[in-house]
Write a protein that holds these residues in place. Sequence first.
Motif, PDB file in Angstrom:
ATOM      1  N   ALA A 140      -9.485  -7.172   1.210  1.00 41.43           N
ATOM      2  CA  ALA A 140      -8.425  -7.851   0.458  1.00 41.43           C
ATOM      3  C   ALA A 140      -7.128  -7.617   1.225  1.00 41.43           C
ATOM      4  N   ARG A 141      -7.023  -8.316   2.335  1.00 48.97           N
ATOM      5  CA  ARG A 141      -5.939  -8.046   3.281  1.00 48.97           C
ATOM      6  C   ARG A 141      -4.867  -9.137   3.210  1.00 48.97           C
TER       7      ARG A 141
ATOM      8  N   ALA B 118      -3.110   4.044  -1.995  1.00 52.12           N
ATOM      9  CA  ALA B 118      -3.658   2.712  -2.237  1.00 52.12           C
ATOM     10  C   ALA B 118      -3.505   1.880  -0.977  1.00 52.12           C
ATOM     11  N   GLY B 119      -4.605   1.286  -0.554  1.00 49.51           N
ATOM     12  CA  GLY B 119      -4.546   0.336   0.547  1.00 49.51           C
ATOM     13  C   GLY B 119      -4.681   0.978   1.921  1.00 49.51           C
TER      14      GLY B 119
ATOM     15  N   ASP C 221      -4.710  -3.751   3.483  1.00 53.11           N
ATOM     16  CA  ASP C 221      -6.013  -4.140   2.939  1.00 53.11           C
ATOM     17  C   ASP C 221      -6.203  -3.367   1.644  1.00 53.11           C
ATOM     18  N   LEU C 222      -6.272  -4.072   0.532  1.00 61.24           N
ATOM     19  CA  LEU C 222      -6.315  -3.471  -0.798  1.00 61.24           C
ATOM     20  C   LEU C 222      -7.723  -3.368  -1.365  1.00 61.24           C
TER      21      LEU C 222
ATOM     22  N   GLY D 139       0.815  -1.204   0.000  1.00 63.58           N
ATOM     23  CA  GLY D 139       0.000   0.000   0.000  1.00 63.58           C
ATOM     24  C   GLY D 139       0.848   1.253   0.000  1.00 63.58           C
ATOM     25  N   ASN D 140       0.481   2.230  -0.810  1.00 64.89           N
ATOM     26  CA  ASN D 140       1.277   3.445  -0.929  1.00 64.89           C
ATOM     27  C   ASN D 140       0.494   4.674  -0.516  1.00 64.89           C
ATOM     28  N   ALA D 141       1.224   5.702  -0.114  1.00 67.33           N
ATOM     29  CA  ALA D 141       0.631   7.013   0.131  1.00 67.33           C
ATOM     30  C   ALA D 141       0.314   7.665  -1.208  1.00 67.33           C
ATOM     31  N   ALA D 142      -0.308   8.828  -1.175  1.00 72.30           N
ATOM     32  CA  ALA D 142      -0.525   9.583  -2.409  1.00 72.30           C
ATOM     33  C   ALA D 142       0.831   9.895  -3.031  1.00 72.30           C
TER      34      ALA D 142
END
Length: 714
Positions: free
Chosen positions: A547-548, A517-518, A535-536, A444-447
């Motif tokens: 969706a973890r 994302a995530g 969690d996506l 998961g990424n930040a903006a």
Amino acid sequence: MGTLFEAGPVLRGVCRQDAREARELDDGEQAAGGESHEHQENGVYELSTVRKAGARLDAALVRRRAARDPRVARLVQVITERAARWVSNPTLSVPGELPEWWHVAWDRLGDVAFAHAMGPHEAAARWLHDETLRLCALPVDDWVGPSFRPRPVPPVGMLETAHVGLGVAEVLELASEIFTPDERRVVTEALVDHCLLPYERALLGSERGAELHALSGGEQGTALNNWYMVLLDAFGAVSLLIGDDDRTATLAQRYRTATALYNGDSYGESLQYFGYASLHLSNLRELLLAPGRTPLAELAVPYAAMMPWAAHSTMFQGPKAELGPGTYTTMVNFGDSAMTARPPADLLTSIARRDGGAPPADAALARWLFDHTYSEPQLEPSDLSSFGFFSQIGWRSVVNCLDMVAPRAPRELPLPLAQRFETGTVAVRDRWEESRTVLAAQAGNAALRVDGHRHDDHGSFVLSHGDELFFTDPGHCSYRSRAQHEAKQAAQHSTWVVTDPVTGATIERSRPHGASAGNRRGPEQRSGCTVFSVDLADLYPDTVTRARRTWITLLPHIVLVVDDVVAATPITIATRFVLNDRDHALRVNQATGRRLVLRRGAAAAKFFLLRSEEGGRRVSPVFERSWSAVHDIYQPQPNSPTQGREGGGVVFGTTTEQPTTCHRAVYSIVFDADSRIRGWHVSMDESDIIDIERPDGTRLRIDTRVFTGHPAGA
């Protein structure tokens, strides 16, 4: 150094202009107050007096330091030996070589110009003189690049245009005396027509596209990316060289625009494109500082803050038979990046300079990265460097090395053993010195401020043990190939693919440009383990509500992966794990349908599917084997030696037996030396407690509910 070339008087163009005439020319320019003359009566540009030849290179100082500092002497030797090879060819590249001339122009012209400046050497001077004038006589279209580059009218600068222009500009910077005044005018006129004007069109087009992109919320236009930094670097180099004050006046603001493309601790495109973009931005910064036109405080160094990310991305070092003798660094390579890589030397040494403007900790870490990854500076597994992304030292590295800060290793700073970065990477290792196990995941990424060159790799991971890469990323290859398109897909990564069982269509994961994302958690220490998760579900349509994936680590030996997917309507889930067999060194024993023993070199792993549930009921899927391609060092054209073939990745995966609204799976990975792996035993009881028996007979019990029995992000 005299042994590398035939020593002799400096070649001053065809007419061998003597030193006195050159001094008179310089004195005349200085008498005019040091101002640049943008145009002569005949309308061509003259070489600016602001940028005297060698403004960034004090060859006498380098020679003195090389005489007493073996490290500097070694760097000089590597470059001059390369230059001797280039001079032995009649042109930049010759038939039979893999790279095309655009892609080696900056590196090779810079090498030979530096070798000449350190000499001087008549062979180097003659080659530079003839090859530079030959390039300048080519039509503008030839400088645009290979046939796959677009050719609007009037022409617009491409990456290849920038590399050629930078190379020719460095010839004038380091060796302008080899040309007569008339020849210098020919070269500068070519730089304007072939480079400066096409660059300017490209920059203005990029800036208009970025403005439109922002106003339309990403629906129109194109956001800025690494291209902007590359073209800006070349535009700035030529503008400063010819003394174009109007264009030079735009550089500081454009530089600031480029610095805004970085996140706080990482760069959104990929690790490799961070290096490529930052190599150019750092070069432009040095060019702006050299004549003293721009105050130091106005030229921020955002790329210095990326040093912890780069350090965490170094996995291990060791031989790679397919690349030739030497010790190579294996890097975390999510997105368009190579597994065999090192950050650009010119960038690292620029950050590590005492006057480089970087925070002390970042400068010291950059110095450590340089010492660590360039202990063998002669390594050349690829014919390319700045364009091919297996970076090599350049003459800027030598200049920067004269005044670098002392190194500080990650442990000394200290950097944590587990860290999350905004680009999405979470990196965990057991220790910094001679790390035994390194795990990196896209969790998961930040903006993101830039997001090109990324893959659909959410939830995937790479994992090494004992200086062997077991779980791998597909890497990337030529953008002209179908293989590159395939490498970007989720099915080529160690993650899952969700499909609609009615239509058979993949339920794609997508986000608006630059969006986060995530739902991310960790890394954190819990019950003696390092744990992180993502969690996506926000990447999917409303069909998927959870969706973890959770990673539970107790390094150097134990990694657990727990998947938990929930949907509003039945879905099919295919989970894949990609193993590295690029070098044919992987040995696999499928003990049972759900238990694998993996061996590479002296290291081994037991990889088990401990539990699989669909709709709350236990199921017993088995690992199915398939194959994929694993790529390494990038080349612009297909069919390069480092482009992978099918079979380089050995893929094991499972697919849900029936469409389901709830899927849960628990995987265990246990590492040790091959001689000890048989002593590890892993099982899971009915209450979700994993029992692990070590080779010495001691036992460890891990309750997965402690780590996964909570809503994601709670």
